[in-house]
Write an enzyme that holds these catalytic residues in place. Structure first.
Site, PDB file in Angstrom:
ATOM      1  N   LYS A 145      42.535  31.919  35.792  1.00  0.00           N
ATOM      2  CA  LYS A 145      41.685  32.525  36.804  1.00  0.00           C
ATOM      3  C   LYS A 145      40.377  31.738  36.906  1.00  0.00           C
ATOM      4  CE  LYS A 145      39.691  37.012  38.005  1.00  0.00           C
ATOM      5  NZ  LYS A 145      39.455  38.380  37.538  1.00  0.00           N
ATOM      6  N   SER A 181      33.536  43.610  40.763  1.00  0.00           N
ATOM      7  CA  SER A 181      32.888  42.313  40.576  1.00  0.00           C
ATOM      8  C   SER A 181      33.172  41.395  41.759  1.00  0.00           C
ATOM      9  CB  SER A 181      33.368  41.657  39.272  1.00  0.00           C
ATOM     10  OG  SER A 181      32.966  42.412  38.161  1.00  0.00           O
ATOM     11  N   HIS A 232      30.804  49.042  35.403  1.00  0.00           N
ATOM     12  CA  HIS A 232      31.242  48.719  34.038  1.00  0.00           C
ATOM     13  C   HIS A 232      30.317  49.386  33.019  1.00  0.00           C
ATOM     14  CE1 HIS A 232      32.868  44.776  35.874  1.00  0.00           C
ATOM     15  NE2 HIS A 232      33.926  45.508  35.535  1.00  0.00           N
ATOM     16  N   ARG A 283      38.698  53.770  39.383  1.00  0.00           N
ATOM     17  CA  ARG A 283      37.921  53.997  40.602  1.00  0.00           C
ATOM     18  C   ARG A 283      38.706  54.793  41.629  1.00  0.00           C
ATOM     19  NH1 ARG A 283      36.851  47.785  41.584  1.00  0.00           N
ATOM     20  NH2 ARG A 283      39.028  47.940  41.037  1.00  0.00           N
TER      21      ARG A 283
END
Length: 175
Positions: free
Chosen positions: A41, A127, A17, A90
């Site tokens: 979440k 993460s 990040h 990514r």
């Protein structure tokens, strides 16, 4: 003034990040890192904790600010006069999802999305993976900033202590 938003959950913020934030800060007058408030979440860190950690690890950038948002990103952009979103990619799998989001954001509010490829050093990093490795006692040093690593270890130790206390209480109740 050229402003861009870098949105995400940042639970926790990783060096991947920070790579995107750092590179964006070199390209734009202002980078707003926007932490998503997602009540559906289950996050490891509260929104306030994530905002605080991001503020701590980006404090040396003079043009990076931290904010939070809920709902639609395009509404956050409209309310803050932001015309572009920057997203790190990514892998190809990221692109498929992010392209759909980018096209929808443009259709809804003419908000442009700019994609920045992740530094190969962090192309595998997420993460979720950081949290999982830490839960099992693995070393994630070098994958998250040091202040985040300290908080991550402490939070997961708290969780494990709570789970052990719950197991012991359950065993005692069964005796």
């Amino acid at each position: 003034m050229h402003r861009v938003v870098c949105p995400g959950s940042f639970d926790p913020v990783t060096n991947g990040h920070l790579d995107i934030i750092s590179r964006a800060s070199g390209l734009y007058d202002e980078v707003i890192v926007a932490v998503l408030i997602n009540v559906t979440k289950r996050s490891l860190f509260t929104v306030d904790e994530r905002v605080e950690m991001l503020g701590e690890v980006t404090a040396h950038y003079g043009n990076v600010t931290i904010d939070r948002f809920h709902g639609l990103l395009v509404d956050f952009c409209a309310a803050n006069g932001i015309a572009a979103v920057i997203k790190g990619l990514r892998a190809v799998t990221d692109f498929e999802y992010e392209m759909q989001m980018a096209q929808m954001n443009y259709r809804m509010a003419k908000v442009e999305t700019l994609f920045m490829t992740t530094n190969p050093l962090y192309s595998y990093l997420s993460s979720s993976l950081v949290k999982e490795i830490t839960r099992y006692g693995g070393d994630v040093g070098g994958l998250v900033p040091e202040p985040v690593l300290v908080r991550l270890r402490a939070r997961l130790a708290e969780e494990q202590a709570g789970e052990q206390a719950g197991e012991q209480a359950g065993e005692q109740a069964g005796d």
